[in-house]
Design a protein around this motif. Sequence first.
Motif, mmCIF file in Angstrom:
data_model
loop_
_atom_site.group_PDB
_atom_site.id
_atom_site.type_symbol
_atom_site.label_atom_id
_atom_site.label_comp_id
_atom_site.label_asym_id
_atom_site.label_seq_id
_atom_site.Cartn_x
_atom_site.Cartn_y
_atom_site.Cartn_z
ATOM 1 N N VAL A 156 0.844 -1.204 0.000
ATOM 2 C CA VAL A 156 0.000 0.000 0.000
ATOM 3 C C VAL A 156 0.875 1.249 0.000
ATOM 4 O O VAL A 156 0.599 2.218 -0.717
ATOM 5 N N TYR A 157 1.950 1.218 0.779
ATOM 6 C CA TYR A 157 2.847 2.376 0.878
ATOM 7 C C TYR A 157 3.533 2.687 -0.458
ATOM 8 O O TYR A 157 3.556 3.848 -0.888
ATOM 9 N N THR B 44 2.613 1.980 -3.401
ATOM 10 C CA THR B 44 1.687 2.341 -4.479
ATOM 11 C C THR B 44 0.960 3.654 -4.199
ATOM 12 O O THR B 44 0.085 4.052 -4.980
ATOM 13 N N SER B 45 1.310 4.304 -3.089
ATOM 14 C CA SER B 45 0.643 5.566 -2.760
ATOM 15 C C SER B 45 0.872 6.589 -3.867
ATOM 16 O O SER B 45 1.967 6.698 -4.425
ATOM 17 N N MET C 164 -4.681 -2.101 -1.452
ATOM 18 C CA MET C 164 -5.491 -1.995 -0.235
ATOM 19 C C MET C 164 -6.427 -3.188 -0.073
ATOM 20 O O MET C 164 -6.700 -3.620 1.046
ATOM 21 N N GLN D 196 -3.026 1.458 -5.970
ATOM 22 C CA GLN D 196 -3.208 1.441 -4.515
ATOM 23 C C GLN D 196 -4.510 0.759 -4.097
ATOM 24 O O GLN D 196 -4.560 0.088 -3.067
#
Length: 329
Positions: free
Chosen positions: A62-63, A65-66, A76, A72
Amino acid sequence: MSGNNAASYAGIGGVGSQIWPLTGPEVVSRKKLKELRKRSDGPGLFYLVVHVLALIVSGLLVYVTSGTLWLQIPAMLVYGTVIVLTFAPLHECSHGTAFKTRWLNHLLGYVIATLTFRPFLYFKYRHAAHHTYTQHKDRDPDIVPFPHSFGDYLAQIVGAEFWPKLFGTLWRGSVAGFNEDEKTFLPESVRRQVANEIRLQLLFYIAVIVASIYFSSTFVLVYWLIPRIIGEPVLRSIRMAEHTGTEESPNLLANTRTTLANPILCQLYWNMPYHAEHHLASSVPFHALAKLHEHVVPNLECVTKGYINVHREILAKVLRKNSSSSSTD
């Protein structure tokens, strides 16, 4: 509380066996049960470490792909799925079978319960009622009615009833008092303790919200709340497969479904796809359910390969039911 009233609670006094005489456990020999019900800390600690590592890896996904929404959101979903699958160790802790050491079951149970908005002690008593009255249309608090339409099916998947029930529990436990249905599985002697646990949970949530606002931080939102919500339909799909479409009878060989899932899901869901086996012998720890499956599989009436196939079966029944209703109108 009188002896008769005390006996009316799930798992207390054996009344569940009188009202809803469960059958099926007799297929597990005493010798096999004694062999399989031995508890140990090792398997639970191993599964816990794997689950924590999965949370870290998927959280990092998730981080990284922010800032890229189309990447993201799937990240997620993966992360949220790992989060909601912590329901499995919570469930095992409620049975006291995740670990041999009692305080480990309690500690992990309370931590996961708080992170998933489920009061641990409340869940423990509610789940006991589910095991005592499995598939009883009035007394099983976790019974999932068979969907009467495709729209109803989708509503169950997205948790249209789940979320109001979940937050309703928190509201009633902290402020309004438990309703009549909850009082059937919560003995009067534990209601104050359950209410106090819920109030402590709410104080924790308020503290987290205040801290997030004070520090202008979206960490809790991005790495807890949003993925927790996004992942819930995956858990709803799995939970639906456990009993929906099976017999609404006290026959545990027919009222609970085992799903032969892939090894990754079995690992992250702590072998709970072997669900009929769990209901037949809930004292058997999660890590021994595969062996129990080998012992009882010839007797099981609901065994399906994969969750996709389970939902194909459910949807086929829904469509046939709707088609039949339309033809008679």
